[in-house]
Motif scaffolding. Structure first.
Motif, PDB file in Angstrom:
ATOM      1  N   ASN A 242       0.807  -1.118   0.207  1.00  0.00           N
ATOM      2  CA  ASN A 242       0.007   0.108   0.068  1.00  0.00           C
ATOM      3  C   ASN A 242       0.988   1.249   0.036  1.00  0.00           C
ATOM      4  OD1 ASN A 242       0.742   0.345   2.869  1.00  0.00           O
ATOM      5  ND2 ASN A 242      -0.602  -1.150   3.446  1.00  0.00           N
ATOM      6  N   GLU A 243       0.470   2.453   0.240  1.00  0.00           N
ATOM      7  CA  GLU A 243       1.009   3.767   0.079  1.00  0.00           C
ATOM      8  C   GLU A 243       2.134   3.554   1.199  1.00  0.00           C
ATOM      9  OE1 GLU A 243      -2.442   4.325   2.811  1.00  0.00           O
ATOM     10  OE2 GLU A 243      -2.078   3.334   0.776  1.00  0.00           O
ATOM     11  N   ASN A 244       1.852   2.922   2.290  1.00  0.00           N
ATOM     12  CA  ASN A 244       3.181   3.008   3.619  1.00  0.00           C
ATOM     13  C   ASN A 244       4.048   1.696   3.243  1.00  0.00           C
ATOM     14  OD1 ASN A 244       2.056   5.102   4.651  1.00  0.00           O
ATOM     15  ND2 ASN A 244       0.385   3.785   5.430  1.00  0.00           N
ATOM     16  N   LEU A 245       3.579   0.657   2.380  1.00  0.00           N
ATOM     17  CA  LEU A 245       4.489  -0.498   2.232  1.00  0.00           C
ATOM     18  C   LEU A 245       4.703  -0.536   0.547  1.00  0.00           C
ATOM     19  CD1 LEU A 245       2.645  -3.039   4.691  1.00  0.00           C
ATOM     20  CD2 LEU A 245       5.167  -2.015   5.063  1.00  0.00           C
ATOM     21  N   SER A 246       5.596   0.017   0.220  1.00  0.00           N
ATOM     22  CA  SER A 246       5.723   0.396  -1.156  1.00  0.00           C
ATOM     23  C   SER A 246       6.392  -0.781  -1.890  1.00  0.00           C
ATOM     24  CB  SER A 246       6.418   1.529  -1.319  1.00  0.00           C
ATOM     25  OG  SER A 246       7.791   1.590  -1.045  1.00  0.00           O
ATOM     26  N   ASP A 247       6.961  -1.749  -1.396  1.00  0.00           N
ATOM     27  CA  ASP A 247       7.890  -2.733  -1.808  1.00  0.00           C
ATOM     28  C   ASP A 247       7.791  -3.992  -1.065  1.00  0.00           C
ATOM     29  OD1 ASP A 247       9.992  -2.187  -0.367  1.00  0.00           O
ATOM     30  OD2 ASP A 247      10.678  -0.448  -1.836  1.00  0.00           O
ATOM     31  N   LEU A 248       8.238  -5.122  -1.701  1.00  0.00           N
ATOM     32  CA  LEU A 248       8.396  -6.244  -0.765  1.00  0.00           C
ATOM     33  C   LEU A 248       9.606  -6.387   0.363  1.00  0.00           C
ATOM     34  CD1 LEU A 248       8.090  -9.442  -3.401  1.00  0.00           C
ATOM     35  CD2 LEU A 248       6.393  -8.364  -1.569  1.00  0.00           C
ATOM     36  N   PRO A 249      10.799  -5.592   0.188  1.00  0.00           N
ATOM     37  CA  PRO A 249      11.790  -5.548   1.333  1.00  0.00           C
ATOM     38  C   PRO A 249      11.130  -4.759   2.620  1.00  0.00           C
ATOM     39  CG  PRO A 249      12.673  -5.105  -0.930  1.00  0.00           C
ATOM     40  CD  PRO A 249      11.416  -5.333  -1.288  1.00  0.00           C
ATOM     41  N   THR A 250      10.300  -3.665   2.295  1.00  0.00           N
ATOM     42  CA  THR A 250       9.969  -2.902   3.368  1.00  0.00           C
ATOM     43  C   THR A 250       8.828  -3.876   4.116  1.00  0.00           C
ATOM     44  OG1 THR A 250      10.145  -1.003   1.957  1.00  0.00           O
ATOM     45  CG2 THR A 250       8.335  -0.892   3.966  1.00  0.00           C
ATOM     46  N   LEU A 251       7.993  -4.431   3.293  1.00  0.00           N
ATOM     47  CA  LEU A 251       6.994  -5.524   3.815  1.00  0.00           C
ATOM     48  C   LEU A 251       7.544  -6.504   4.720  1.00  0.00           C
ATOM     49  CD1 LEU A 251       4.009  -6.361   4.141  1.00  0.00           C
ATOM     50  CD2 LEU A 251       4.387  -7.844   1.886  1.00  0.00           C
ATOM     51  N   ALA A 256       8.517  -8.654  10.174  1.00  0.00           N
ATOM     52  CA  ALA A 256       9.350  -9.030  11.475  1.00  0.00           C
ATOM     53  C   ALA A 256       9.444  -8.276  12.629  1.00  0.00           C
ATOM     54  CB  ALA A 256      10.792  -9.479  10.748  1.00  0.00           C
ATOM     55  N   LEU A 257       9.516  -7.043  12.212  1.00  0.00           N
ATOM     56  CA  LEU A 257       9.507  -6.023  13.529  1.00  0.00           C
ATOM     57  C   LEU A 257       8.194  -5.819  14.253  1.00  0.00           C
ATOM     58  CD1 LEU A 257      12.079  -3.568  11.905  1.00  0.00           C
ATOM     59  CD2 LEU A 257      12.494  -4.574  13.873  1.00  0.00           C
ATOM     60  N   SER A 258       7.146  -6.597  13.679  1.00  0.00           N
ATOM     61  CA  SER A 258       5.810  -6.132  13.968  1.00  0.00           C
ATOM     62  C   SER A 258       5.661  -7.296  15.219  1.00  0.00           C
ATOM     63  CB  SER A 258       4.735  -6.615  12.970  1.00  0.00           C
ATOM     64  OG  SER A 258       4.924  -5.782  11.931  1.00  0.00           O
ATOM     65  N   LEU A 287       3.073  -3.379  11.057  1.00  0.00           N
ATOM     66  CA  LEU A 287       2.066  -3.841  10.393  1.00  0.00           C
ATOM     67  C   LEU A 287       0.830  -3.804  11.613  1.00  0.00           C
ATOM     68  CD1 LEU A 287       3.966  -4.860   8.319  1.00  0.00           C
ATOM     69  CD2 LEU A 287       2.710  -7.055   8.190  1.00  0.00           C
ATOM     70  N   ASP A 288      -0.149  -3.302  11.004  1.00  0.00           N
ATOM     71  CA  ASP A 288      -1.518  -3.292  12.168  1.00  0.00           C
ATOM     72  C   ASP A 288      -1.942  -4.747  12.068  1.00  0.00           C
ATOM     73  OD1 ASP A 288      -3.053  -3.707   9.717  1.00  0.00           O
ATOM     74  OD2 ASP A 288      -3.555  -1.777   9.548  1.00  0.00           O
ATOM     75  N   GLU A 289      -2.839  -4.933  13.068  1.00  0.00           N
ATOM     76  CA  GLU A 289      -3.507  -6.266  13.516  1.00  0.00           C
ATOM     77  C   GLU A 289      -3.906  -7.037  12.279  1.00  0.00           C
ATOM     78  OE1 GLU A 289      -6.565  -8.556  16.452  1.00  0.00           O
ATOM     79  OE2 GLU A 289      -5.915  -6.572  16.637  1.00  0.00           O
ATOM     80  N   LYS A 290      -4.692  -6.439  11.411  1.00  0.00           N
ATOM     81  CA  LYS A 290      -5.351  -7.071  10.136  1.00  0.00           C
ATOM     82  C   LYS A 290      -4.089  -7.439   9.238  1.00  0.00           C
ATOM     83  CE  LYS A 290      -8.556  -5.921   6.432  1.00  0.00           C
ATOM     84  NZ  LYS A 290      -9.543  -4.945   5.614  1.00  0.00           N
ATOM     85  N   LEU A 291      -3.211  -6.337   8.874  1.00  0.00           N
ATOM     86  CA  LEU A 291      -2.260  -6.829   7.855  1.00  0.00           C
ATOM     87  C   LEU A 291      -1.300  -7.969   8.421  1.00  0.00           C
ATOM     88  CD1 LEU A 291      -1.528  -5.876   5.122  1.00  0.00           C
ATOM     89  CD2 LEU A 291       0.025  -4.204   6.176  1.00  0.00           C
ATOM     90  N   THR A 296       0.483 -13.527   8.015  1.00  0.00           N
ATOM     91  CA  THR A 296       0.958 -14.615   8.480  1.00  0.00           C
ATOM     92  C   THR A 296       0.153 -15.855   7.792  1.00  0.00           C
ATOM     93  OG1 THR A 296       1.029 -13.501  10.763  1.00  0.00           O
ATOM     94  CG2 THR A 296       0.481 -15.782  10.822  1.00  0.00           C
ATOM     95  N   GLN A 297      -1.015 -15.361   7.267  1.00  0.00           N
ATOM     96  CA  GLN A 297      -1.691 -16.574   6.503  1.00  0.00           C
ATOM     97  C   GLN A 297      -1.035 -16.717   5.149  1.00  0.00           C
ATOM     98  OE1 GLN A 297      -5.713 -14.649   6.447  1.00  0.00           O
ATOM     99  NE2 GLN A 297      -6.279 -15.367   8.188  1.00  0.00           N
ATOM    100  N   LEU A 298      -0.168 -15.964   4.717  1.00  0.00           N
ATOM    101  CA  LEU A 298       0.448 -16.288   3.302  1.00  0.00           C
ATOM    102  C   LEU A 298       1.855 -16.821   3.511  1.00  0.00           C
ATOM    103  CD1 LEU A 298      -0.526 -13.043   1.360  1.00  0.00           C
ATOM    104  CD2 LEU A 298      -1.020 -15.409   0.972  1.00  0.00           C
ATOM    105  N   ALA A 299       2.090 -17.492   4.590  1.00  0.00           N
ATOM    106  CA  ALA A 299       3.276 -18.270   4.693  1.00  0.00           C
ATOM    107  C   ALA A 299       3.270 -19.526   3.740  1.00  0.00           C
ATOM    108  CB  ALA A 299       3.232 -18.956   6.256  1.00  0.00           C
ATOM    109  N   TYR A 300       4.644 -19.816   3.312  1.00  0.00           N
ATOM    110  CA  TYR A 300       4.667 -20.630   2.279  1.00  0.00           C
ATOM    111  C   TYR A 300       4.227 -21.885   2.578  1.00  0.00           C
ATOM    112  CZ  TYR A 300       6.681 -23.300  -1.874  1.00  0.00           C
ATOM    113  OH  TYR A 300       6.909 -23.901  -3.006  1.00  0.00           O
ATOM    114  N   PRO A 301       3.230 -22.900   1.919  1.00  0.00           N
ATOM    115  CA  PRO A 301       2.837 -24.030   2.346  1.00  0.00           C
ATOM    116  C   PRO A 301       3.619 -25.214   2.627  1.00  0.00           C
ATOM    117  CG  PRO A 301       2.259 -23.933   0.258  1.00  0.00           C
ATOM    118  CD  PRO A 301       2.760 -22.540   0.477  1.00  0.00           C
TER     119      PRO A 301
END
Length: 318
Positions: A242-251, A256-258, A287-291, A296-301
């Motif tokens: 989103n506008e605060n998470l502009s790329d994968l390295p930031t996300l 991890a810092l969340s 990351l807020d609770e929702k994000l 977390t739900q998108l961990a590699y299976p």
């Protein structure tokens, strides 16, 4: 940059730890030789800038080539401004076996003395086992030797670098280790099951492999066909941007810092642009609770497949 307590060690560390492997040896995707690395003076300048801009936690190892020597030259006269972690030489012999107790003690103590000489320091803040396993964690002489070095004031905290959750749990339960460095990222989240227990035991957690050697960035494209499912999965994270998470390295880093139980996230830095990116990312707003739940739900299976050493040996990471 904000700082967090490193468990109950009494040390306060920046949310980003400067990973020193890249300034010492050729490491990472696309880095094939010393020709692809910074010069020693360039590396020293980069370390100075990192410290001046708020990073106080620096990670190196006896086995990271010139990394300790470069850090020693960079931080001479500034020892009180930094928290320095280094790692012992590997304990296993060429035959894969652990030597007798007396030899183990000698390896650990000699490795530290070599590190102190290279670093131009009379103590290190965190002295860590490098690449532990259950047998290493179970050998009493190893933990006893580390404890003895701490009693002598040569180290301020003991640490272990783990790979698997069973090792991390054993390290936590042993009560011998003040700091644990472990792999954790958007793809492989298995170690999150250890976070609460580590916090309960006052252990500082340092996260590594947060970017999977750069795969959780623009490098995670056009991968080897054997990694096609990995590449496809990585693209799933882009819908969280989103506008605060502009790329994968930031996300990936902010993910991890969340976690409150995380003390610091280790980032390999060998370019000023990587340093500046890390400084912008560790902004205190994660990351807020929702994000966080969505990520977390998108961990590699199939986390067992995420073995980058095996991928490298198979030639899949060129």
């Amino acid at each position: 940059m904000k700082k967090r307590p490193l468990g109950t060690t009494g040390l306060s560390v920046s949310e980003i730890a400067f990973g020193g492997v890249e300034i010492g040896v050729p490491y990472g995707i696309g880095v094939e030789s010393e020709a692809d690395m910074l010069s020693q003076q360039e590396a020293i300048d980069l370390l100075h800038e990192a410290l001046d801009k708020g990073i106080n936690f620096f990670d190196t190892a006896r086995l990271y080539g010139a990394s300790e020597t470069i850090m020693g030259n960079a931080f001479e006269g500034r020892r009180g401004e930094i928290v320095l972690a280094t790692k012992c030489k590997h304990l296993r012999g060429k035959d894969g076996q652990l030597p007798a107790d007396r030899q183990l003690k000698t390896i650990i103590e000699t490795s530290l003395q070599e590190s102190l000489a290279a670093l131009k320091m009379d103590y290190v803040d965190v002295y860590m086992l490098h690449q532990v396993d259950a047998e290493i964690l179970s050998r009493a002489v190893i933990a006893d030797t580390f404890a003895g070095l701490k009693e002598k004031g040569l180290i301020r905290a003991t640490g272990a670098s783990t790979y698997f959750t069973a090792e991390t749990e054993l390290a936590i339960e042993s009560g011998n280790w003040n700091v644990i460095q472990l792999p954790f990222n958007l793809m492989d989240q298995t170690h999150s099951q250890c976070f609460d227990k580590a916090a309960q035991h006052g252990i500082g957690l340092v996260i590594r492999s947060v970017l999977m050697k750069g795969l959780l960035s623009d490098r995670g494209k056009n991968l080897h066909p054997a990694l096609s499912q990995v590449e496809t999965h990585i693209q799933n994270y882009r819908r969280l941007l989103n506008e605060n998470l502009s790329d994968l390295p930031t996300l990936a880093t902010q993910f991890a810092l969340s976690f409150d139980s995380v003390s610091s996230v280790l980032i390999g830095i060998d370019k000023k642009e990587y340093l500046h990116k890390a400084l912008r990312t560790a902004n205190g707003f994660y990351l807020d609770e929702k994000l966080l739940r969505q990520a977390t739900q998108l961990a590699y299976p199939d986390p067992d497949f995420l073995n980058m050493t095996h991928w490298h040996n198979m030639g899949w990471l060129k």
